[in-house]
Scaffold this motif. Sequence first.
Motif, short mmCIF file in Angstrom:
data_model
loop_
_atom_site.label_atom_id
_atom_site.label_comp_id
_atom_site.label_asym_id
_atom_site.label_seq_id
_atom_site.Cartn_x
_atom_site.Cartn_y
_atom_site.Cartn_z
N SER A 247 -25.40 -5.81 25.87
CA SER A 247 -26.27 -6.80 26.51
C SER A 247 -27.58 -6.17 26.98
N ALA A 248 -27.50 -4.98 27.57
CA ALA A 248 -28.70 -4.34 28.12
C ALA A 248 -29.60 -3.82 27.00
N GLY A 249 -29.01 -3.07 26.08
CA GLY A 249 -29.80 -2.45 25.02
C GLY A 249 -30.50 -3.46 24.13
N ILE A 266 -30.18 2.28 18.83
CA ILE A 266 -29.09 3.04 18.20
C ILE A 266 -27.75 2.58 18.75
N GLU A 267 -26.82 2.25 17.87
CA GLU A 267 -25.49 1.81 18.29
C GLU A 267 -24.44 2.57 17.50
N LYS A 268 -23.49 3.16 18.24
CA LYS A 268 -22.48 3.96 17.54
C LYS A 268 -21.31 3.11 17.04
N GLY A 273 -21.92 -4.94 21.70
CA GLY A 273 -21.22 -4.25 22.79
C GLY A 273 -20.04 -5.00 23.36
N ASP A 274 -19.74 -4.66 24.61
CA ASP A 274 -18.56 -5.19 25.29
C ASP A 274 -18.57 -6.70 25.39
N CYS A 275 -19.69 -7.25 25.76
CA CYS A 275 -19.74 -8.69 26.04
C CYS A 275 -19.26 -9.47 24.82
N SER A 283 -13.03 -13.35 26.15
CA SER A 283 -12.27 -13.81 27.33
C SER A 283 -12.50 -15.30 27.56
N LYS A 284 -13.76 -15.74 27.36
CA LYS A 284 -14.02 -17.17 27.60
C LYS A 284 -13.38 -18.03 26.50
N ALA A 285 -13.32 -17.49 25.28
CA ALA A 285 -12.67 -18.23 24.19
C ALA A 285 -11.17 -18.37 24.48
N GLU A 347 -24.30 7.79 16.37
CA GLU A 347 -24.12 8.22 17.76
C GLU A 347 -25.38 8.94 18.23
N ALA A 348 -25.93 8.46 19.34
CA ALA A 348 -27.18 9.04 19.83
C ALA A 348 -26.91 10.14 20.84
N LYS A 349 -27.77 11.15 20.82
CA LYS A 349 -27.70 12.19 21.85
C LYS A 349 -29.13 12.55 22.23
N GLY A 543 -28.04 -1.74 32.76
CA GLY A 543 -26.73 -2.28 32.39
C GLY A 543 -25.60 -1.58 33.11
N ASP A 544 -24.39 -1.71 32.56
CA ASP A 544 -23.20 -1.15 33.20
C ASP A 544 -23.32 0.35 33.47
N VAL A 545 -24.08 1.06 32.63
CA VAL A 545 -24.19 2.51 32.79
C VAL A 545 -24.98 2.86 34.06
N PHE A 551 -22.42 -7.06 35.06
CA PHE A 551 -22.40 -8.38 34.41
C PHE A 551 -23.41 -8.38 33.27
N THR A 552 -23.18 -9.28 32.33
CA THR A 552 -24.13 -9.40 31.23
C THR A 552 -25.49 -9.85 31.73
N HIS A 553 -25.51 -10.81 32.66
CA HIS A 553 -26.81 -11.31 33.11
C HIS A 553 -27.57 -10.27 33.92
C1 LIG Z 1 -12.79 -8.83 29.91
C2 LIG Z 1 -14.20 -8.86 30.38
C3 LIG Z 1 -14.81 -10.07 30.66
C4 LIG Z 1 -16.12 -10.10 31.08
N1 LIG Z 1 -16.67 -11.31 31.36
C5 LIG Z 1 -17.94 -11.38 31.79
C6 LIG Z 1 -18.55 -12.63 32.08
O1 LIG Z 1 -17.92 -13.66 31.96
N2 LIG Z 1 -19.83 -12.65 32.49
C7 LIG Z 1 -20.56 -11.50 32.64
O2 LIG Z 1 -21.72 -11.56 33.01
N3 LIG Z 1 -20.01 -10.29 32.37
C8 LIG Z 1 -18.74 -10.21 31.94
N4 LIG Z 1 -18.19 -8.98 31.65
C9 LIG Z 1 -19.00 -7.77 31.82
C10 LIG Z 1 -19.96 -7.58 30.64
O3 LIG Z 1 -19.24 -7.58 29.45
C11 LIG Z 1 -20.72 -6.27 30.79
O4 LIG Z 1 -21.34 -6.23 32.06
C12 LIG Z 1 -21.82 -6.12 29.75
O5 LIG Z 1 -21.25 -6.18 28.47
C13 LIG Z 1 -22.54 -4.78 29.93
O6 LIG Z 1 -23.47 -4.61 28.92
P1 LIG Z 1 -24.10 -3.16 28.63
O7 LIG Z 1 -25.15 -3.37 27.60
O8 LIG Z 1 -24.47 -2.50 29.87
O9 LIG Z 1 -22.91 -2.31 28.05
P2 LIG Z 1 -22.03 -2.51 26.68
O10 LIG Z 1 -21.90 -3.92 26.31
O11 LIG Z 1 -20.80 -1.74 26.96
O12 LIG Z 1 -22.91 -1.79 25.61
C14 LIG Z 1 -23.05 -0.40 25.54
C15 LIG Z 1 -23.13 -0.01 24.08
O13 LIG Z 1 -23.58 1.33 24.02
C16 LIG Z 1 -22.94 1.94 22.92
N5 LIG Z 1 -23.05 3.40 23.11
C17 LIG Z 1 -22.54 4.14 24.12
N6 LIG Z 1 -22.88 5.42 23.96
C18 LIG Z 1 -23.60 5.50 22.83
C19 LIG Z 1 -24.22 6.56 22.13
N7 LIG Z 1 -24.16 7.82 22.59
N8 LIG Z 1 -24.88 6.28 21.00
C20 LIG Z 1 -24.97 5.01 20.54
N9 LIG Z 1 -24.38 3.99 21.14
C21 LIG Z 1 -23.72 4.22 22.28
C22 LIG Z 1 -21.52 1.39 22.99
O14 LIG Z 1 -20.87 1.51 21.76
C23 LIG Z 1 -21.79 -0.06 23.38
O15 LIG Z 1 -21.87 -0.89 22.27
C24 LIG Z 1 -16.86 -8.92 31.21
C25 LIG Z 1 -16.26 -7.68 30.91
C26 LIG Z 1 -14.96 -7.66 30.50
C27 LIG Z 1 -14.34 -6.35 30.17
#
Ligand SMILES: Cc1cc2nc3c(=O)[nH]c(=O)nc-3n(C[C@H](O)[C@H](O)[C@H](O)COP(=O)(O)OP(=O)(O)OC[C@H]3O[C@@H](n4cnc5c(N)ncnc54)[C@H](O)[C@@H]3O)c2cc1C
Length: 715
Positions: A247-249, A266-268, A273-275, A283-285, A347-349, A543-545, A551-553
């Motif tokens: 979501s963030a990237g 870059i996506e490994k 991602g997680d969302c 989860s919503k489905a 994979e990015a470094k 984002g989560d990191v 959260f996604t938003h």
């Molecule tokens: C079961 C569940 C339900 C959820 N429901 C909700 C919801 O209803 N509403 C909501 O707002 N949030 C929800 N969330 C939280 C939401 O999914 C996350 O907050 C959001 O996905 C975070 O996005 P992000 O981009 O920070 O991280 P991610 O989505 O985790 O993306 C990070 C990406 O970075 C990649 N990556 C990592 N390291 C490297 C590297 N070295 N090189 C290349 N790529 C790399 C990973 O493969 C990954 O794809 C839920 C989470 C879970 C687990």
Amino acid sequence: MSRRRLLVAVFLLGLVAAFFALDLGQYLRLEYFRSQQSAIEDFRRGNPLTASFIFLGIYVVVTSLSLPFAAVMSLAIGAVFGLLSGTLIVSFASSVGATLAFLSSRFLFREAVRNRFGGRLRAIDAGLEKEGAFYLFALRLVPAVPYIVVNLVMGVTPIRTWTFYWVGQIGMLPATIVYVNAGTQLATVKSLSGILSPTLIGSLVLIGIFPLIARHAVEVFKARRRLAKWPKPEKFERNLVVIGAGSAGLVAAYIAAAVKAKVTLIEKDRMGGDCLYTGCVPSKALIKSARLLAQAKRAREFGFKAMQVEFDFADVMERVQRVVRTVEPHDSAERYTRLGVECLQGEAKITSPWTVEVKAAGGARTLTTRAIVIAAGARPFVPPIPGLAETGYLTSDTVWNLRELPPRLVVLGGGPVGCELAQCFARFGSRVTQVEMLPRLLIREDPEVSELVARQFREERIDVRPEHKAVRVLRENGEKLLVCEHGGKEVRIPFDVLLCALGRVANTAGYGLEELGIGLTPARTVETDEFLQTLYPNIYACGDVAGPYQFTHTASHQAWYAAANALFGAVKRFRADYSVIPWATFTEPEVARVGLNETEAAEKNIAYDVTSYALEDLDRAIADGETQGVVKVLTVPGRDRILGATIVGEHAADLIVEFITAMKHGIGLNKILGTIHIYPTLAEANKYAAGNWKRAHAPQELLRWAEKFHAWRRG
Ligand SMILES: Cc1cc2nc3c(=O)[nH]c(=O)nc-3n(C[C@H](O)[C@H](O)[C@H](O)COP(=O)(O)OP(=O)(O)OC[C@H]3O[C@@H](n4cnc5c(N)ncnc54)[C@H](O)[C@@H]3O)c2cc1C
């Protein structure tokens, strides 16, 4: 205002009133000093110590009562005691007097100001906590800001008393010397305004802002030194490299492409991602399918004899994957490539602040870039519980691979993810035990909100076990057992599958953070400042990191700031705005929240009024058979400004948007009440909550007069 405060306020006002009533100010005028100068000097020569203390005492009293005679007193002291002794007396007297005025202001006004402006002061408080001493120093040096105003305003800030004292004493020293020195030539001083020439004020302003400029310069210098360790490419192939396409990237890359920067994402693993793959979307489905089943079980309530739903759990899980596949193109490499983003699989470094290495199936390559955004996300936290690894467990990453419904499921964790999944599996027919170490589910919400959810869970035969601490997992006679500690005893819970839903930890290892020395917060997220900048001025995280929200938003919200600052930071930087953060837990009843709830307000010592509206009274909720829930709004005492809202019930996450908008744009409950809401809708609950607030705050006196008026009109 409390009784004690009232007494102190009356006492201080009484002193000020007495001062003016007795016209004591006449003794603190320049002319009076001039006329008495030789007599006072005679007294000082005979009793130097006593004279010093008398002047010091009068100065302290005058300044602590915020009476505007400090400048005249400084001149007089200069005239009587000379430059050195005069400076010493004025310096200590003005600092002690200022501190007493500061403490009075703190005692009298701080709580009232906090109550009134609560959340809006958070950013100011944070700034003052970090740089308060610098600001105070600048204010003290610049005589353009009145001494009295600084004392009183600082009193309502969180700055420490000792800091206020010593910074004030140092900051006021130049102006003290100027005034005392002018006092040594009292005969030539025509008026107070002549003492500080524009050039002198200009110089003091420059000295005042110097520490801030110096601090900024030191930061820039340190950042440059950090960067200087790494060889800088002559030219950069890219403006921005984004690590992670969650979501963030995705948003960071999108923003960069939209402003015509050359950006590589870059996506490994999988774009989205997680969302998309293991979080929000699946989860919503799953929740939707589980909900349908739960509704069917309520058939009689809606006038049907029965509603039999035949299903295969594997089909439900396949539908979840179909939903994911339908959403997938939104986050796909094809779409982002069309938008102008270069998408790389690998994979990015981070190998230096200017270079990112990408390891892909075809080999490794190094990209040069002006800036980097880290958006590497988080992963489920798995605690080191003895026996857990050996017995096996699922997480939110792997639960989506299930195709057989576990007969007995243990869900470890009572947070949003644990609650959403526990209810889903219970609705499909698993016997679910939900284990939570803390006293209740959804611990961030108010106890009554947790109870509404827990009550529904119990009705759905979920065995909710609060205050159960998982201590080990074992196998006994072919059966898997979770051993928990509860009330000093061991409790054994048999299960077939255990789902770990104990929060998520940021991905911070293995992609260069350690080598670059980029630190982590106590919550183990990447350390960033309010601009989302890491230790390096060209590396940002979101984002989560980066946290603090997961959260996604919030990830996409932060991504905008990270991308904008990474690309345009040299010209203008933007502080990430966390003033209004909403979230929801998609259980039934749904729980949505924005801003403060009662628990948080109490923890932060913020005064509030609370207004509730129960959905059982709402026409649409009754028609829909969805009367379980409440709208709860916290407001500033006596005012309609919203501090926070919690909604429990059907579509709570959609309904709360009205409060999110209101908080973001400073709209109060009066305006919500004055807005037409469509009848019959669930959204009317917001208006009725505003109506309840209005009734509770109706002007009783005015209504009594209105009653008399109507009685009179009736004759
Ligand atoms: C079961 C569940 C339900 C959820 N429901 C909700 C919801 O209803 N509403 C909501 O707002 N949030 C929800 N969330 C939280 C939401 O999914 C996350 O907050 C959001 O996905 C975070 O996005 P992000 O981009 O920070 O991280 P991610 O989505 O985790 O993306 C990070 C990406 O970075 C990649 N990556 C990592 N390291 C490297 C590297 N070295 N090189 C290349 N790529 C790399 C990973 O493969 C990954 O794809 C839920 C989470 C879970 C687990």
